[in-house]
Structures are given as C-alpha cells and as structure tokens.
Design a protein around this motif. Structure first.
Motif, PDB file in Angstrom:
ATOM      1  N   VAL A   1      19.359  39.530  40.999  1.00  0.00           N
ATOM      2  CA  VAL A   1      20.155  40.694  40.613  1.00  0.00           C
ATOM      3  C   VAL A   1      19.228  41.755  40.036  1.00  0.00           C
ATOM      4  N   GLY A   2      19.330  42.976  40.563  1.00  0.00           N
ATOM      5  CA  GLY A   2      18.524  44.060  40.023  1.00  0.00           C
ATOM      6  C   GLY A   2      19.135  44.657  38.772  1.00  0.00           C
ATOM      7  N   GLY A   3      20.465  44.760  38.739  1.00  0.00           N
ATOM      8  CA  GLY A   3      21.159  45.335  37.593  1.00  0.00           C
ATOM      9  C   GLY A   3      22.632  44.982  37.651  1.00  0.00           C
ATOM     10  N   LEU A   4      23.310  45.184  36.533  1.00  0.00           N
ATOM     11  CA  LEU A   4      24.725  44.833  36.424  1.00  0.00           C
ATOM     12  C   LEU A   4      25.525  46.009  35.893  1.00  0.00           C
ATOM     13  N   VAL A   5      26.713  46.200  36.473  1.00  0.00           N
ATOM     14  CA  VAL A   5      27.727  47.096  35.929  1.00  0.00           C
ATOM     15  C   VAL A   5      28.988  46.257  35.793  1.00  0.00           C
ATOM     16  N   LEU A   6      29.464  46.095  34.571  1.00  0.00           N
ATOM     17  CA  LEU A   6      30.578  45.193  34.290  1.00  0.00           C
ATOM     18  C   LEU A   6      31.737  46.003  33.726  1.00  0.00           C
ATOM     19  N   LEU A   7      32.911  45.862  34.343  1.00  0.00           N
ATOM     20  CA  LEU A   7      34.044  46.727  34.049  1.00  0.00           C
ATOM     21  C   LEU A   7      35.246  45.909  33.598  1.00  0.00           C
ATOM     22  N   GLY A   8      35.817  46.242  32.449  1.00  0.00           N
ATOM     23  CA  GLY A   8      37.054  45.596  32.027  1.00  0.00           C
ATOM     24  C   GLY A   8      36.964  44.084  32.071  1.00  0.00           C
ATOM     25  N   THR A   9      35.888  43.524  31.540  1.00  0.00           N
ATOM     26  CA  THR A   9      35.666  42.092  31.682  1.00  0.00           C
ATOM     27  C   THR A   9      35.252  41.470  30.359  1.00  0.00           C
ATOM     28  N   ALA A  10      35.056  40.168  30.370  1.00  0.00           N
ATOM     29  CA  ALA A  10      34.738  39.421  29.152  1.00  0.00           C
ATOM     30  C   ALA A  10      33.887  38.220  29.517  1.00  0.00           C
ATOM     31  N   ALA A  11      33.172  37.697  28.526  1.00  0.00           N
ATOM     32  CA  ALA A  11      32.372  36.490  28.732  1.00  0.00           C
ATOM     33  C   ALA A  11      32.987  35.275  28.045  1.00  0.00           C
ATOM     34  N   HIS A  12      34.017  35.498  27.234  1.00  0.00           N
ATOM     35  CA  HIS A  12      34.655  34.394  26.525  1.00  0.00           C
ATOM     36  C   HIS A  12      36.077  34.811  26.137  1.00  0.00           C
ATOM     37  N   ASP A  13      36.782  33.893  25.446  1.00  0.00           N
ATOM     38  CA  ASP A  13      38.130  34.162  24.923  1.00  0.00           C
ATOM     39  C   ASP A  13      39.110  34.542  26.031  1.00  0.00           C
ATOM     40  N   GLN A  14      39.109  33.733  27.104  1.00  0.00           N
ATOM     41  CA  GLN A  14      40.022  33.958  28.223  1.00  0.00           C
ATOM     42  C   GLN A  14      40.912  32.739  28.450  1.00  0.00           C
ATOM     43  N   ASP A  15      41.414  32.180  27.358  1.00  0.00           N
ATOM     44  CA  ASP A  15      42.286  31.009  27.429  1.00  0.00           C
ATOM     45  C   ASP A  15      43.729  31.465  27.636  1.00  0.00           C
ATOM     46  N   THR A  16      44.070  31.723  28.881  1.00  0.00           N
ATOM     47  CA  THR A  16      45.389  32.253  29.216  1.00  0.00           C
ATOM     48  C   THR A  16      46.484  31.268  28.825  1.00  0.00           C
ATOM     49  N   PRO A  17      47.503  31.723  28.089  1.00  0.00           N
ATOM     50  CA  PRO A  17      48.600  30.823  27.696  1.00  0.00           C
ATOM     51  C   PRO A  17      49.349  30.264  28.906  1.00  0.00           C
ATOM     52  N   ASP A  18      49.925  29.073  28.717  1.00  0.00           N
ATOM     53  CA  ASP A  18      50.703  28.452  29.787  1.00  0.00           C
ATOM     54  C   ASP A  18      51.817  29.364  30.286  1.00  0.00           C
ATOM     55  N   SER A  19      52.449  30.087  29.370  1.00  0.00           N
ATOM     56  CA  SER A  19      53.571  30.938  29.762  1.00  0.00           C
ATOM     57  C   SER A  19      53.128  32.025  30.732  1.00  0.00           C
ATOM     58  N   GLU A  20      51.937  32.589  30.514  1.00  0.00           N
ATOM     59  CA  GLU A  20      51.440  33.638  31.410  1.00  0.00           C
ATOM     60  C   GLU A  20      51.018  33.054  32.752  1.00  0.00           C
ATOM     61  N   VAL A  21      50.382  31.876  32.728  1.00  0.00           N
ATOM     62  CA  VAL A  21      49.995  31.219  33.977  1.00  0.00           C
ATOM     63  C   VAL A  21      51.234  30.934  34.823  1.00  0.00           C
ATOM     64  N   LYS A  22      52.297  30.424  34.181  1.00  0.00           N
ATOM     65  CA  LYS A  22      53.538  30.132  34.902  1.00  0.00           C
ATOM     66  C   LYS A  22      54.172  31.406  35.454  1.00  0.00           C
ATOM     67  N   MET A  23      54.111  32.490  34.677  1.00  0.00           N
ATOM     68  CA  MET A  23      54.682  33.746  35.144  1.00  0.00           C
ATOM     69  C   MET A  23      53.970  34.229  36.407  1.00  0.00           C
ATOM     70  N   MET A  24      52.640  34.081  36.455  1.00  0.00           N
ATOM     71  CA  MET A  24      51.885  34.536  37.618  1.00  0.00           C
ATOM     72  C   MET A  24      52.343  33.831  38.893  1.00  0.00           C
ATOM     73  N   GLY A  25      52.778  32.586  38.768  1.00  0.00           N
ATOM     74  CA  GLY A  25      53.241  31.839  39.931  1.00  0.00           C
ATOM     75  C   GLY A  25      54.740  31.841  40.107  1.00  0.00           C
ATOM     76  N   SER A  26      55.445  32.555  39.264  1.00  0.00           N
ATOM     77  CA  SER A  26      56.905  32.546  39.293  1.00  0.00           C
ATOM     78  C   SER A  26      57.462  33.283  40.508  1.00  0.00           C
ATOM     79  N   PRO A  27      58.414  32.684  41.222  1.00  0.00           N
ATOM     80  CA  PRO A  27      59.055  33.380  42.350  1.00  0.00           C
ATOM     81  C   PRO A  27      59.777  34.649  41.911  1.00  0.00           C
ATOM     82  N   VAL A  28      60.352  34.633  40.713  1.00  0.00           N
ATOM     83  CA  VAL A  28      61.075  35.813  40.228  1.00  0.00           C
ATOM     84  C   VAL A  28      60.105  36.961  39.985  1.00  0.00           C
ATOM     85  N   PHE A  29      58.978  36.669  39.335  1.00  0.00           N
ATOM     86  CA  PHE A  29      57.960  37.689  39.080  1.00  0.00           C
ATOM     87  C   PHE A  29      57.407  38.219  40.404  1.00  0.00           C
TER      88      PHE A  29
END
Length: 278
Positions: free
Chosen positions: A126-154
């Motif tokens: 890699v010559g260089g990096l441009v990182l946008l709207g991102t993180a290296a840690h603290d991405q423990d998505t709650p179960d409720s949000e994970v379920k919503m992402m797969g929800s047929p209603v959503f």
C-alpha cells in the motif's frame, strides 16, 4: 467540444475460496500523470457509490480501480464466512489482479475495515491510505440491530423509495445531502441481501485493529462526518491516532456516506496522500 470517455476494463477475479469479484479499472483521460487509486466501498453499498469521486480522479490523471465487495453488487460470496480478515485478503487479491502495487487505497466504512486489515497484513503493498467514516475498534453491533438488518419488514421498507429514503437518510446521511445521494444510497442498500447485511454487521464484534495499524508506515488521511450517526467521529480520530503517518479531518454537517456527500473532500484527501507517497 466532444468529451472522450475514459477507457474502462471489466474483469472477474476468482478468490482462493471461490468468490467471484467484479472489478473495474478506469484509465485516466489523456496521459497518466497520477497514481493508481483503489476504491473500496462499505457494507450494503457497491462500487457505484464512487461514481463522482472516480470521475474526478481520472480527470486528474489517476488510474482508478473499483470492485464490488464479496456478496455485494455483481460479486458473489465464497466458501469462507464474511469477515474483516477475509475482506482484507480480497483487497490484496484485487491489488495483485490489477497490478496496483504501491496504490493509494481509499476505503469507506466497512471498506475502511478491509483497507486497514490489508495494510496491516504481512507483505501488503500500500502506498497510502484514505479512510472515510470508519473505525478500527468498538464495532460490537447489538443483536437488535443485526436482526433488523436481516428483517423482512425492514427490507420491505427500504425497497419503497420514499419510505426507504426517509428511514436510511435519517441515520446515514447529513441534513445537507441532496436527493440523488439519498436515492443512490437507498438503491444500494435495498439491493444487498438481508442475510448479507446481518452477517456483515455481526462480523466486527471484538475487532480491534489499532495495534496492527501502529506498524503501517504509509501516509494517510482519515475523514469523518461531523454528523455521522453510524460511526462516531471520535472513532475516526482513534484510527488517525493509531496510524503513524495520518492526519484527521472532521467534515462538519456531513453524515456517514462521504463518497456521496463530500466527493470533493475525498478527492482532495486522495490528492494529498498521493503527493506524499514515496
């Protein structure tokens, strides 16, 4: 005056676990004067998110590489589970496939996770990096949000243009985002399978790349939207703090979808990093 379209090369890369990645390479208009730039989109998006950014980069003489992450857009899933290390390996395979050693890699959101995972891996080029709207840690998505992402209603809701723009726009874009950005974001999100969305959001539990980033010497710019409700700007600052050669910038009023909301800022960041490479 006739505008000459850039030369585009389409190819399919088959990874070592059988995923088929759709790859586009855009040649610059006229003689190449810049670097190769690899653009890595986030989850529930596709390479089309980079349309404006890519157009401006090729007009400035850069060779631009875009691809759909596994399971997104025109790419398929492979045998291995969806994970950040796997996405980093995919990016490495793309770099080899298009002969982009020393490229500037720009990653947004989940694409930023992939870019960081690859940049910190042994033998990464890699010559260089441009990182946008991102993180290296603290991405423990709650179960409720994970379920919503797969929800047929959503999923039903985001397929309805007006309702989908409302639901996603409230959380993913800043108030100044235009109607086109809101609709493109909705279309990409709706086109991603519910199962993949839930698997992706669950895949970062326990992720912490900060120690690995300390070993990445490449110049970097980290951008965060001041109104980002998906990944807090403070987490972008933490990424910049972990990278030895990084600068952090917060874009006031922008939300999470910086490739759509702030393409000029993204291009400026790429130009800055390209100028600092080697």
């Amino acid at each position: 005056m006739t505008t000459v379209a850039p030369a585009a090369t389409e190819s399919t890369l088959v990874t070592d676990d059988g995923a088929r990645l759709a790859v586009t390479v855009l040649a610059p208009l006229g003689a190449a004067s810049g670097r190769t730039v690899v653009l890595v989109h986030g989850w529930a998006a596709a390479r089309r998110v980079w349309g404006t950014v890519a157009d401006r980069l090729i007009r400035q003489g850069h060779r631009v590489v875009l691809y759909d992450l596994r399971g997104h857009g025109a790419s398929t899933l492979g045998r291995e589970p969806f994970s950040v290390p796997r996405l980093g390996a995919d990016l490495g395979a793309v770099v080899e496939h298009v002969e982009a050693s020393g490229a500037v890699v720009a990653g947004h959101s989940g694409g930023g996770f992939a870019a960081m995972a690859y940049a910190a891996s042994p033998g990464a080029r890699v010559g260089g990096l441009v990182l946008l709207g991102t993180a290296a840690h603290d991405q423990d998505t709650p179960d409720s949000e994970v379920k919503m992402m797969g929800s047929p209603v959503f999923s039903w809701a985001v397929r309805r243009p007006a309702l989908g723009r409302l639901l996603l726009g409230q959380n993913m874009l800043g108030k100044r985002a235009d109607a086109r950005a809101r609709e493109v974001n909705r279309q990409m999100f709706a086109a991603t399978s519910p199962r993949l969305r839930s698997d992706a959001f669950a895949s970062t539990r326990g992720m912490d790349l900060r120690a690995d980033l300390a070993r990445v010497p490449a110049p970097a710019v980290v951008l965060a939207g001041g109104a980002d409700k998906v990944i807090a700007p403070a987490l972008g600052q933490a990424v910049a703090d972990a990278l030895p050669g990084a600068r952090f910038e917060q874009l006031e009023g922008a939300g999470h979808m910086l490739p759509l909301e702030a393409p000029d800022a993204v291009v400026r960041a790429v130009e800055e990093v390209a100028g600092r490479v080697g």
